[in-house]
Design a protein around this motif. Structure first.
Motif, PDB file in Angstrom:
ATOM      1  N   PRO A   1     -34.605  30.505   2.313  1.00 38.99           N
ATOM      2  CA  PRO A   1     -34.667  29.034   2.291  1.00 38.99           C
ATOM      3  C   PRO A   1     -33.876  28.432   1.125  1.00 38.99           C
ATOM      4  O   PRO A   1     -33.272  27.358   1.268  1.00 38.99           O
ATOM      5  N   ALA A   2     -33.849  29.107  -0.012  1.00 38.23           N
ATOM      6  CA  ALA A   2     -33.059  28.612  -1.158  1.00 38.23           C
ATOM      7  C   ALA A   2     -31.576  28.582  -0.791  1.00 38.23           C
ATOM      8  O   ALA A   2     -30.862  27.614  -1.087  1.00 38.23           O
TER       9      ALA A   2
ATOM     10  N   GLU B   1     -30.832  25.733   1.522  1.00 33.27           N
ATOM     11  CA  GLU B   1     -30.741  24.466   0.777  1.00 33.27           C
ATOM     12  C   GLU B   1     -29.347  24.277   0.199  1.00 33.27           C
ATOM     13  O   GLU B   1     -28.801  23.176   0.190  1.00 33.27           O
ATOM     14  N   VAL B   2     -28.778  25.370  -0.314  1.00 34.17           N
ATOM     15  CA  VAL B   2     -27.434  25.298  -0.888  1.00 34.17           C
ATOM     16  C   VAL B   2     -26.402  24.996   0.206  1.00 34.17           C
ATOM     17  O   VAL B   2     -25.516  24.158   0.033  1.00 34.17           O
TER      18      VAL B   2
ATOM     19  N   ASP C   1     -26.935  23.400   2.942  1.00 29.85           N
ATOM     20  CA  ASP C   1     -27.125  21.998   3.310  1.00 29.85           C
ATOM     21  C   ASP C   1     -26.481  21.062   2.303  1.00 29.85           C
ATOM     22  O   ASP C   1     -25.864  20.066   2.674  1.00 29.85           O
ATOM     23  N   ALA C   2     -26.644  21.399   1.027  1.00 28.39           N
ATOM     24  CA  ALA C   2     -26.086  20.543  -0.031  1.00 28.39           C
ATOM     25  C   ALA C   2     -24.564  20.485   0.090  1.00 28.39           C
ATOM     26  O   ALA C   2     -23.955  19.417  -0.032  1.00 28.39           O
TER      27      ALA C   2
ATOM     28  N   ASP D   1     -23.648  18.465   3.277  1.00 26.77           N
ATOM     29  CA  ASP D   1     -23.885  17.026   3.069  1.00 26.77           C
ATOM     30  C   ASP D   1     -22.795  16.409   2.221  1.00 26.77           C
ATOM     31  O   ASP D   1     -22.409  15.262   2.402  1.00 26.77           O
TER      32      ASP D   1
ATOM     33  N   ALA E   1     -37.264  27.892  -7.151  1.00 26.65           N
ATOM     34  CA  ALA E   1     -36.892  26.499  -6.861  1.00 26.65           C
ATOM     35  C   ALA E   1     -36.107  25.883  -8.018  1.00 26.65           C
ATOM     36  O   ALA E   1     -35.110  25.182  -7.793  1.00 26.65           O
TER      37      ALA E   1
ATOM     38  N   THR F   1     -32.603  27.337  -8.074  1.00 28.01           N
ATOM     39  CA  THR F   1     -31.852  26.815  -6.920  1.00 28.01           C
ATOM     40  C   THR F   1     -31.432  25.367  -7.165  1.00 28.01           C
ATOM     41  O   THR F   1     -30.270  24.990  -6.922  1.00 28.01           O
ATOM     42  N   ASP F   2     -32.354  24.551  -7.673  1.00 27.84           N
ATOM     43  CA  ASP F   2     -32.027  23.146  -7.954  1.00 27.84           C
ATOM     44  C   ASP F   2     -30.895  23.050  -8.965  1.00 27.84           C
ATOM     45  O   ASP F   2     -30.000  22.202  -8.842  1.00 27.84           O
TER      46      ASP F   2
ATOM     47  N   ILE G   1     -27.651  23.782  -7.239  1.00 29.79           N
ATOM     48  CA  ILE G   1     -27.239  22.648  -6.398  1.00 29.79           C
ATOM     49  C   ILE G   1     -26.709  21.501  -7.272  1.00 29.79           C
ATOM     50  O   ILE G   1     -25.703  20.883  -6.943  1.00 29.79           O
TER      51      ILE G   1
END
Ligand code: ATP
Ligand code: MG
Length: 336
Positions: free
Chosen positions: A19-20, A23-24, A26-27, A30, A326, A329-330, A333
């Motif tokens: 999932p991490a 997220e990357v 997706d970032a 986007d 998290a 990962t943040d 990103i």
């Protein structure tokens, strides 16, 4: 139209690091009109789905992986061999790409290590022809074809030509043992060097035992290394030991128009469920997935962000920090 990425979290920390990585992805999608959008199709594999359904790799998961543009996989526990071997087969993967790179800010036995192994993924001694001929005698037949060796060599040439190898070395090195296995490794060596010669790609060679000595003594001699199946398995693990930290190493199983991308580490049952797994290997696997889909610049951006966080950002416990999955990962990103 969106591109389909199959996502198989699997077991253990696969459920945290995949999932991490998504997220990357997706970032990046986007943030860039040139990338994506991606459609994620979740599929099950591993110990948990075995317990539920009696199958470690449900047919539906196999079919999804076989028909997707790319698959992101986490890890499977006890069922790893029943999951990953057929999945590699589903994506028709002829090469296993395994970069082993030391990063500034991370403790490594050999901080100058920056090598990428291109391992033949379908034949050699792993082609499976083992026999027990008598109570006293077992044998193994080794398979080497021109076609598989050529396909690997073509991939290596394209890899090098696209500038995907480490900067410090031109061309590639082929590691083999053709002085002893003259027929099989002889064929492998000759075919690979012939393709390189035809394409004008610089290629040198090394006996794999000598390579195993020289790599830890001076990894800076090597960049892209092309190997038969078993040699690639062993030598890339040796290189992994030089850069420190299972949580850092990504890999790609690449087929003609498909691919399966996975961290080298397993399910890490000792830390699973705590939210403290290092997401780096999974995120770097996602960077390889982006490159496979042709998003070279986006893959580079992910790698650069990861390097930046490894150098001076929050890090997980395995790297001596106290960040959660998290938080790390943040931070990655935020630096994209
Ligand atoms: P498996 O049988 O699924 O491979 P394992 O017990 O061999 O499980 P690995 O996942 O191979 O576990 O990990 C070996 C060691 O490295 C464990 O101590 C684990 O915690 C650590 N490790 C592996 N990956 C990570 C990661 N992403 N973040 C932090 N630690 C990790
Ligand atoms: Mg393991």
């Amino acid at each position: 139209m969106s591109e389909e990425i199959v996502v198989i979290e699997g077991d253990g920390i696969g459920r945290e690091v995949v999932p991490a990585a998504v997220e990357v992805l997706d970032a990046i999608a986007d943030d860039s009109d040139a990338v994506g959008p991606f459609e994620y199709v979740e599929a099950d594999a591993g110990d948990a789905v075995l317990a539920e359904t009696g199958e470690a790799l449900p047919r539906a998961t196999y079919d999804l992986a076989a028909n997707a543009d790319a698959t992101l996989f986490g890890a499977a526990g006890e069922t790893a061999a029943d999951v990953i071997l057929p999945l590699r087969d589903a994506v028709d993967s002829f090469v296993n790409v395994r970069p082993a790179r030391a990063y500034p800010g991370v403790d490594a036995l050999r901080p100058e290590t920056d090598v990428v192994f291109l391992r033949e993924n379908t034949e050699g001694v792993y082609a499976g022809h083992e026999d027990r001929l008598s109570a006293d005698l077992s044998t193994l037949t080794r398979v080497v074809t021109d076609s598989a060796s050529q396909q690997l060599a073509e991939f290596a040439c394209e890899f090098v030509e696209a500038g995907r190898g480490p900067d410090h070395r031109d061309g590639f090195t082929v590691a083999h043992k053709a002085n002893v296995m003259r027929e099989t490794d002889g064929r492998f060596r000759e075919t690979v060097l012939e393709v390189a010669d035809e394409r004008g790609v610089a290629a040198d060679e090394e006996l794999m035992d000598a390579f195993a000595t020289k790599l830890p003594l001076d990894p800076s001699q090597y960049g892209v290394v092309v190997c038969p199946n078993l040699a690639g398995d062993v030598l890339s693990d040796l290189a992994a030991g030089l850069v420190g930290g299972l949580g850092l190493l990504p890999s790609a199983n690449v087929g003609t128009d498909n691919g399966l991308f996975e961290p080298v580490h397993g399910t890490a049952p000792d830390i699973a469920g705590e939210g403290i797994a290092n997401p780096t290997a999974a995120i770097l696997s996602a960077a390889m997935l982006l490159e496979h889909l042709g998003y070279t610049a986006a893959g580079g951006r992910v790698r650069t962000a990861v390097e930046s966080v490894l150098a001076d950002g929050p890090r997980t416990g395995d790297l001596g920090g106290s960040a959660t999955t998290a938080e790390m990962t943040d931070a990655i990103i935020a630096r994209l």
